[in-house]
Design a protein around this motif. Structure first.
Motif, PDB file in Angstrom:
ATOM      1  N   PHE A 111       0.557  -1.232  -0.480  1.00  0.00           N
ATOM      2  CA  PHE A 111      -0.015  -0.276   0.217  1.00  0.00           C
ATOM      3  C   PHE A 111       0.539   0.837  -0.293  1.00  0.00           C
ATOM      4  CE2 PHE A 111      -2.467  -3.538   1.741  1.00  0.00           C
ATOM      5  CZ  PHE A 111      -3.586  -3.012   0.860  1.00  0.00           C
ATOM      6  N   GLN A 112       0.203   2.295  -0.429  1.00  0.00           N
ATOM      7  CA  GLN A 112       1.314   3.940  -0.192  1.00  0.00           C
ATOM      8  C   GLN A 112       1.249   4.127   0.973  1.00  0.00           C
ATOM      9  OE1 GLN A 112      -1.854   6.546  -2.264  1.00  0.00           O
ATOM     10  NE2 GLN A 112      -2.577   5.284  -3.470  1.00  0.00           N
ATOM     11  N   GLN A 113       0.561   3.518   2.212  1.00  0.00           N
ATOM     12  CA  GLN A 113       0.915   4.353   3.647  1.00  0.00           C
ATOM     13  C   GLN A 113       1.279   2.581   4.618  1.00  0.00           C
ATOM     14  OE1 GLN A 113       1.500   6.688   5.435  1.00  0.00           O
ATOM     15  NE2 GLN A 113      -0.020   7.749   3.714  1.00  0.00           N
ATOM     16  N   GLN A 170      10.362   0.356   6.276  1.00  0.00           N
ATOM     17  CA  GLN A 170       9.676  -0.022   6.337  1.00  0.00           C
ATOM     18  C   GLN A 170       8.692   0.089   5.308  1.00  0.00           C
ATOM     19  OE1 GLN A 170       6.376   2.622   9.150  1.00  0.00           O
ATOM     20  NE2 GLN A 170       8.322   3.808   9.645  1.00  0.00           N
ATOM     21  N   GLN A 171       8.775   0.144   4.496  1.00  0.00           N
ATOM     22  CA  GLN A 171       8.251  -0.390   3.616  1.00  0.00           C
ATOM     23  C   GLN A 171       8.916  -1.207   2.740  1.00  0.00           C
ATOM     24  OE1 GLN A 171       5.348  -0.252   1.953  1.00  0.00           O
ATOM     25  NE2 GLN A 171       5.081   1.496   0.274  1.00  0.00           N
ATOM     26  N   ARG A 172      10.186  -1.637   2.979  1.00  0.00           N
ATOM     27  CA  ARG A 172      11.106  -2.716   2.626  1.00  0.00           C
ATOM     28  C   ARG A 172      10.283  -3.634   3.423  1.00  0.00           C
ATOM     29  NH1 ARG A 172      16.974  -1.939   2.380  1.00  0.00           N
ATOM     30  NH2 ARG A 172      16.635   0.257   3.258  1.00  0.00           N
ATOM     31  N   VAL A 173       9.495  -3.408   4.656  1.00  0.00           N
ATOM     32  CA  VAL A 173       9.460  -4.421   5.552  1.00  0.00           C
ATOM     33  C   VAL A 173       7.861  -5.121   4.751  1.00  0.00           C
ATOM     34  CG1 VAL A 173       8.312  -5.149   7.765  1.00  0.00           C
ATOM     35  CG2 VAL A 173      10.493  -3.668   7.585  1.00  0.00           C
ATOM     36  N   ALA A 174       7.542  -3.826   4.274  1.00  0.00           N
ATOM     37  CA  ALA A 174       5.718  -4.565   3.468  1.00  0.00           C
ATOM     38  C   ALA A 174       5.826  -5.181   2.631  1.00  0.00           C
ATOM     39  CB  ALA A 174       5.120  -2.920   3.383  1.00  0.00           C
ATOM     40  N   ILE A 175       6.698  -4.807   1.757  1.00  0.00           N
ATOM     41  CA  ILE A 175       7.155  -5.447   0.632  1.00  0.00           C
ATOM     42  C   ILE A 175       7.455  -7.299   0.873  1.00  0.00           C
ATOM     43  CG2 ILE A 175       8.321  -5.941  -1.370  1.00  0.00           C
ATOM     44  CD1 ILE A 175       8.490  -3.124  -1.836  1.00  0.00           C
ATOM     45  N   ASP A 189       0.074  -0.076  -4.956  1.00  0.00           N
ATOM     46  CA  ASP A 189      -0.431   0.248  -4.922  1.00  0.00           C
ATOM     47  C   ASP A 189       0.459   2.193  -4.537  1.00  0.00           C
ATOM     48  OD1 ASP A 189      -2.436   2.959  -4.908  1.00  0.00           O
ATOM     49  OD2 ASP A 189      -3.235   2.372  -3.082  1.00  0.00           O
ATOM     50  N   GLU A 190       1.159   2.659  -5.844  1.00  0.00           N
ATOM     51  CA  GLU A 190       1.886   3.840  -6.061  1.00  0.00           C
ATOM     52  C   GLU A 190       3.243   3.567  -4.140  1.00  0.00           C
ATOM     53  OE1 GLU A 190      -0.305   7.592  -5.953  1.00  0.00           O
ATOM     54  OE2 GLU A 190      -1.379   6.821  -7.316  1.00  0.00           O
ATOM     55  N   PRO A 191       3.928   2.804  -4.894  1.00  0.00           N
ATOM     56  CA  PRO A 191       4.494   2.623  -3.205  1.00  0.00           C
ATOM     57  C   PRO A 191       5.574   3.616  -2.930  1.00  0.00           C
ATOM     58  CG  PRO A 191       4.960   0.832  -5.100  1.00  0.00           C
ATOM     59  CD  PRO A 191       4.195   2.140  -5.398  1.00  0.00           C
ATOM     60  N   THR A 192       5.779   4.607  -3.558  1.00  0.00           N
ATOM     61  CA  THR A 192       7.012   5.727  -2.839  1.00  0.00           C
ATOM     62  C   THR A 192       6.243   6.386  -2.592  1.00  0.00           C
ATOM     63  OG1 THR A 192       7.319   6.459  -5.454  1.00  0.00           O
ATOM     64  CG2 THR A 192       8.692   4.819  -4.412  1.00  0.00           C
ATOM     65  N   SER A 193       4.518   7.094  -2.177  1.00  0.00           N
ATOM     66  CA  SER A 193       3.907   8.434  -2.404  1.00  0.00           C
ATOM     67  C   SER A 193       4.100   8.608  -1.183  1.00  0.00           C
ATOM     68  CB  SER A 193       2.514   8.059  -3.358  1.00  0.00           C
ATOM     69  OG  SER A 193       1.511   7.311  -2.478  1.00  0.00           O
TER      70      SER A 193
END
Length: 271
Positions: A111-113, A170-175, A189-193
């Motif tokens: 997700f975005q967040q 955090q986004q890499r953990v989400a991946i 969904d716009e993973p870097t926004s």
């Protein structure tokens, strides 16, 4: 005219194209008088990397949310890996079914967040769903999580909680969390926004690595045009609830056929 979905006769010595892993058949999504998707027909082949571009409000994210069963189509049919995820006729109510839940397990989403549990470590965030949804043993789940954290470059941070990590981490953990469910389809969904500009590259590098080294089917909504051009097998331009143009990145970015695509790219690439 949409190609027939009837099985094709097998001709000896000639390989037939694979059945789509994702298929939207005449899918609409309405919120009152707002028609977010308009009789959408859209296929994604197994292993294909597809980027969806277009202005805000064009229906891009709604496609991902329908695949994640976070939104229900108003009409139409959605098939994933040969199983029906949604089949909605006008006025029909959709009930949660075992098949829907099982099909949903084949799909992961970033997700975005980041949507991480703030009180859990990176390791704990990743093992939660495999244990409770897939029924995976704790030891196996932890082993898998450690492999994935190393894959996304965070092996040394497995015991850190989200507040101890940067946004990019955090986004890499989400991946890694999405990959832990062993999905056949991975949605972005716009993973870097939500990231600061200096952190965007580290997340894009992880996605780039997945795109180039795995046969996973990937569907990404993004405003990162150059990145989409680099990693995609196909780019689809959306506007006003419909697919305006679809083709290889070289066509879409270098020689778009539709004026709406050309005007959109002029606006976003000049910044």
């Amino acid at each position: 005219m949409r190609p027939s979905t009837e099985p094709q006769p097998r001709i000896p010595g000639i390989a037939l194209p694979p059945e789509p892993l994702i298929r939207f058949e005449n899918v609409s999504k309405n919120w009152g008088t707002n028609h977010v998707l308009k009789s959408l027909n859209f296929d994604v082949a197994p292993g294909e990397k597809v980027s969806i571009i277009g202005p805000s409000g064009s229906g891009k994210t709604t496609i991902l949310r329908i695949l994640m069963t976070l939104e229900t189509p108003s009409e139409g049919k959605v098939i994933v890996d040969g199983d029906t995820l949604w089949d909605v006729t006008r006025g029909q109510k959709v009930r949660e079914t075992r098949q829907l839940r099982e099909t949903r397990k084949k799909i992961g989403m970033v997700f975005q967040q980041f949507n991480l549990f703030p009180h859990m470590t990176a390791m704990e965030n990743i093992i939660e769903a495999p244990i409770h949804v897939l029924g995976m043993g704790k030891a196996e789940a932890r082993e898998r999580a450690a492999e994935l954290l190393n894959l996304v470059g965070l092996g040394k941070h497995m015991n850190h909680t989200p507040p101890q990590l940067s946004g990019g981490q955090q986004q890499r953990v989400a991946i890694a969390r999405a990959l832990a469910m062993r999905p056949k389809v991975l949605l972005f969904d716009e993973p870097t926004s939500a990231l600061d500009p200096e952190l965007i590259g580290e997340v894009l590098n992880v996605i780039r690595n997945l795109a180039h080294t795995t046969d996973m089917t990937m569907l990404m909504v993004t405003h990162e045009m150059r990145f989409a051009e680099e990693i995609s097998d196909r780019v689809v331009m959306f506007d006003n609830g419909a697919a305006v143009e679809s083709g290889p990145p070289a066509q879409i970015f270098k020689n778009p056929q539709q004026e709406r695509t050309r005007s959109f790219l002029r606006a976003v690439l000049q910044h």
